[in-house]
Enzyme design. Structure first.
Site, PDB file in Angstrom:
ATOM      1  N   CYS A 195      -9.503  -3.584  -5.566  1.00  9.42           N
ATOM      2  CA  CYS A 195      -8.919  -4.696  -5.444  1.00  9.42           C
ATOM      3  C   CYS A 195      -9.110  -5.965  -5.799  1.00  9.42           C
ATOM      4  O   CYS A 195      -9.459  -6.360  -7.210  1.00  9.42           O
ATOM      5  CB  CYS A 195      -8.042  -4.630  -3.972  1.00  9.42           C
ATOM      6  N   ASP A 240      -7.767   4.440   4.565  1.00  6.68           N
ATOM      7  CA  ASP A 240      -7.572   3.809   3.559  1.00  6.68           C
ATOM      8  C   ASP A 240      -8.824   2.905   3.068  1.00  6.68           C
ATOM      9  O   ASP A 240      -8.591   3.235   1.952  1.00  6.68           O
ATOM     10  CB  ASP A 240      -6.282   2.987   4.437  1.00  6.68           C
ATOM     11  N   CYS A 271     -10.442  -4.825  -0.494  1.00  4.97           N
ATOM     12  CA  CYS A 271     -11.541  -4.388  -0.673  1.00  4.97           C
ATOM     13  C   CYS A 271     -12.003  -4.775  -2.209  1.00  4.97           C
ATOM     14  O   CYS A 271     -11.956  -5.187  -3.271  1.00  4.97           O
ATOM     15  CB  CYS A 271     -10.689  -3.267  -0.705  1.00  4.97           C
ATOM     16  N   SER A 309      -7.202  -8.993   3.468  1.00  8.35           N
ATOM     17  CA  SER A 309      -8.738  -9.446   2.515  1.00  8.35           C
ATOM     18  C   SER A 309      -8.937  -8.497   1.592  1.00  8.35           C
ATOM     19  O   SER A 309      -8.933  -6.798   1.958  1.00  8.35           O
ATOM     20  CB  SER A 309      -9.966  -9.425   3.221  1.00  8.35           C
ATOM     21  N   HIS A 368      -3.566   1.101  -3.946  1.00  7.50           N
ATOM     22  CA  HIS A 368      -3.110   0.141  -2.355  1.00  7.50           C
ATOM     23  C   HIS A 368      -2.426  -0.885  -2.972  1.00  7.50           C
ATOM     24  O   HIS A 368      -2.308  -1.287  -4.033  1.00  7.50           O
ATOM     25  CB  HIS A 368      -5.101  -1.133  -2.152  1.00  7.50           C
ATOM     26  N   ASN A 381       0.568  -1.501   0.088  1.00  4.56           N
ATOM     27  CA  ASN A 381      -0.131  -0.178  -0.176  1.00  4.56           C
ATOM     28  C   ASN A 381       0.917   1.691  -0.173  1.00  4.56           C
ATOM     29  O   ASN A 381       2.273   1.080   1.202  1.00  4.56           O
ATOM     30  CB  ASN A 381      -1.043  -0.154   1.297  1.00  4.56           C
ATOM     31  N   GLU A 397      -2.497  -4.781  -3.974  1.00  4.84           N
ATOM     32  CA  GLU A 397      -2.852  -5.834  -4.848  1.00  4.84           C
ATOM     33  C   GLU A 397      -2.692  -4.879  -5.918  1.00  4.84           C
ATOM     34  O   GLU A 397      -2.247  -4.644  -7.224  1.00  4.84           O
ATOM     35  CB  GLU A 397      -3.950  -6.219  -4.446  1.00  4.84           C
TER      36      GLU A 397
END
Length: 152
Positions: free
Chosen positions: A89, A149, A86, A84, A57, A46, A59
């Protein structure tokens, strides 16, 4: 689909290394790696704070670092993320038809996991203690940045 027995814990460790690097740089401790045929082809963490970005982020940074890939490459990849994914992503995961996502933990935040499953993505939730600790410590220290975020 990837057989859970073939998942290599070293790749989650690499994602954790990315999360730690992100936190050391003043950011949010979430990391990710993209693996194809047993090799890391992309890694990221991130970088919203460090880059002043709305979208970096872990990912997204990981996919960006992997560069342009073919549909066939994405379709045999595994994305490892310490947290996990979001909604944003998860959308990228669905767009590129990444078939398997290994999630370090989903206690501190749970993205649209059921939606991913309903769209055919295999999720492996590891409930990794290191991932949980990284996020719990961060959230306790800087809850306002965490809420920014995740859009709260």
């Amino acid at each position: 689909m990837v057989d859970a027995r073939s998942l290599d814990p070293r790749f989650l460790d690499a994602a954790i290394e990315e999360a730690v690097a992100g936190r050391r740089a003043g950011g949010i401790p979430i990391g990710s790696v993209l693996v194809i045929d047993g090799e890391i082809v992309g890694r990221g963490h991130n970088k919203r704070v460090q880059s002043g970005s709305a979208v970096l982020h872990a990912e997204m940074d990981c996919l960006e670092s992997a560069g342009r890939l073919t549909a066939a490459e994405y379709q045999r990849s595994v994305l490892y993320s310490t947290l996990s994914p979001c909604d944003m992503c998860s959308g990228a995961i669905l767009l590129y038809k990444i078939p398997t996502v290994v999630v370090g933990e989903n206690r501190t935040f749970q993205g649209p996991e059921e939606h991913l499953r309903n769209r055919g993505v295999e999720l492996q939730i590891m409930d990794n203690a290191d991932c949980v600790h990284l996020m719990e410590a961060f959230i306790a220290k800087d809850p306002s940045l965490w809420h920014e975020d995740i859009g709260e």
